[in-house]
Design a protein around this motif. Structure first.
Motif, PDB file in Angstrom:
ATOM      1  N   ILE A   9       0.631  -1.664   0.434  1.00  0.00           N
ATOM      2  CA  ILE A   9      -0.201   0.110   0.136  1.00  0.00           C
ATOM      3  C   ILE A   9       0.837   1.261  -0.092  1.00  0.00           C
ATOM      4  CG2 ILE A   9      -1.894   1.414   1.464  1.00  0.00           C
ATOM      5  CD1 ILE A   9      -3.008  -1.383   2.170  1.00  0.00           C
ATOM      6  N   ILE A  11       3.768   4.329  -0.728  1.00  0.00           N
ATOM      7  CA  ILE A  11       3.960   5.043  -2.480  1.00  0.00           C
ATOM      8  C   ILE A  11       5.409   5.237  -1.969  1.00  0.00           C
ATOM      9  CG2 ILE A  11       3.377   6.748  -3.726  1.00  0.00           C
ATOM     10  CD1 ILE A  11       0.330   7.364  -1.913  1.00  0.00           C
ATOM     11  N   ARG A  15       6.157  -0.249  -4.544  1.00  0.00           N
ATOM     12  CA  ARG A  15       4.407  -0.027  -4.894  1.00  0.00           C
ATOM     13  C   ARG A  15       4.415  -0.495  -6.178  1.00  0.00           C
ATOM     14  NH1 ARG A  15      -0.307   1.025  -3.323  1.00  0.00           N
ATOM     15  NH2 ARG A  15      -1.458   2.199  -5.023  1.00  0.00           N
ATOM     16  N   ASP A  16       3.619  -1.753  -6.558  1.00  0.00           N
ATOM     17  CA  ASP A  16       3.307  -2.537  -7.331  1.00  0.00           C
ATOM     18  C   ASP A  16       2.245  -1.705  -8.317  1.00  0.00           C
ATOM     19  OD1 ASP A  16       2.573  -4.200  -9.133  1.00  0.00           O
ATOM     20  OD2 ASP A  16       1.239  -5.406  -7.690  1.00  0.00           O
ATOM     21  N   TRP A  17       3.368  -1.135  -9.110  1.00  0.00           N
ATOM     22  CA  TRP A  17       2.235   0.271 -10.012  1.00  0.00           C
ATOM     23  C   TRP A  17       1.384  -0.552 -11.306  1.00  0.00           C
ATOM     24  CZ3 TRP A  17       1.370   4.974  -8.334  1.00  0.00           C
ATOM     25  CH2 TRP A  17       2.937   5.092  -7.858  1.00  0.00           C
ATOM     26  N   ASN A  18       2.471  -1.828 -11.686  1.00  0.00           N
ATOM     27  CA  ASN A  18       1.166  -3.134 -12.974  1.00  0.00           C
ATOM     28  C   ASN A  18      -0.217  -2.488 -12.001  1.00  0.00           C
ATOM     29  OD1 ASN A  18       3.238  -2.821 -14.545  1.00  0.00           O
ATOM     30  ND2 ASN A  18       4.263  -4.211 -13.633  1.00  0.00           N
ATOM     31  N   GLY A  19      -0.103  -2.949 -10.714  1.00  0.00           N
ATOM     32  CA  GLY A  19      -1.048  -3.143 -10.807  1.00  0.00           C
ATOM     33  C   GLY A  19      -2.608  -2.091 -10.454  1.00  0.00           C
ATOM     34  N   VAL A  20      -1.511  -0.646  -9.976  1.00  0.00           N
ATOM     35  CA  VAL A  20      -2.750   0.123 -10.075  1.00  0.00           C
ATOM     36  C   VAL A  20      -3.234   0.198 -11.430  1.00  0.00           C
ATOM     37  CG1 VAL A  20      -1.792   3.021  -9.556  1.00  0.00           C
ATOM     38  CG2 VAL A  20      -1.170   1.562  -7.816  1.00  0.00           C
ATOM     39  N   MET A  21      -1.663   1.004 -12.073  1.00  0.00           N
ATOM     40  CA  MET A  21      -2.596   0.971 -13.760  1.00  0.00           C
ATOM     41  C   MET A  21      -3.402  -0.456 -14.111  1.00  0.00           C
ATOM     42  SD  MET A  21      -0.649   3.476 -14.502  1.00  0.00           S
ATOM     43  CE  MET A  21      -1.000   3.980 -16.187  1.00  0.00           C
ATOM     44  N   ILE A  23      -5.754  -1.239 -12.512  1.00  0.00           N
ATOM     45  CA  ILE A  23      -7.028  -1.255 -12.404  1.00  0.00           C
ATOM     46  C   ILE A  23      -7.333   0.361 -12.985  1.00  0.00           C
ATOM     47  CG2 ILE A  23      -8.082   0.883 -10.189  1.00  0.00           C
ATOM     48  CD1 ILE A  23      -6.551  -1.699  -8.538  1.00  0.00           C
ATOM     49  N   MET A  24      -6.885   1.263 -13.847  1.00  0.00           N
ATOM     50  CA  MET A  24      -6.758   2.318 -13.713  1.00  0.00           C
ATOM     51  C   MET A  24      -7.400   2.129 -15.486  1.00  0.00           C
ATOM     52  SD  MET A  24      -6.139   5.384 -11.718  1.00  0.00           S
ATOM     53  CE  MET A  24      -6.618   6.085 -12.771  1.00  0.00           C
ATOM     54  N   ARG A  25      -7.022   1.209 -16.402  1.00  0.00           N
ATOM     55  CA  ARG A  25      -7.066   0.940 -17.121  1.00  0.00           C
ATOM     56  C   ARG A  25      -7.990  -0.045 -17.340  1.00  0.00           C
ATOM     57  NH1 ARG A  25      -2.671  -2.898 -18.153  1.00  0.00           N
ATOM     58  NH2 ARG A  25      -1.781  -0.463 -18.624  1.00  0.00           N
TER      59      ARG A  25
END
Length: 73
Positions: A9, A11, A15-21, A23-25
């Motif tokens: 969690i 920042i 940070r797992d940016w692939n997971g965040v991206m 979700i955003m996608r």
């Protein structure tokens, strides 16, 4: 002060940016799909009876589609 790099969690580094991206996608894809459906329904409402006949849709079917919930459908 210390930083917990292993906390998913947190920042910053680690940070797992692939997971965040991802979700955003998915969120952006859902929004685009919703807007496309909305635009298509608006176009359907503007068709004449002759144009509706050409695509095999009655005026009442078109009206039912146009009146569908903007949120759930």
């Amino acid at each position: 002060m210390t930083t917990d790099i292993e906390n998913p969690i947190a920042i910053g580094p680690g940070r797992d940016w692939n997971g965040v991206m991802g979700i955003m996608r998915r969120a952006l894809t859902g929004l685009v799909c919703h807007l496309e459906k909305r635009r298509t329904r608006i176009d359907l409402a503007e068709l004449s009876d002759t144009q509706l006949l050409d695509i095999g849709v009655t005026r009442s079917e078109a009206k039912a589609e146009v009146n569908k919930s903007w949120f759930w459908a």
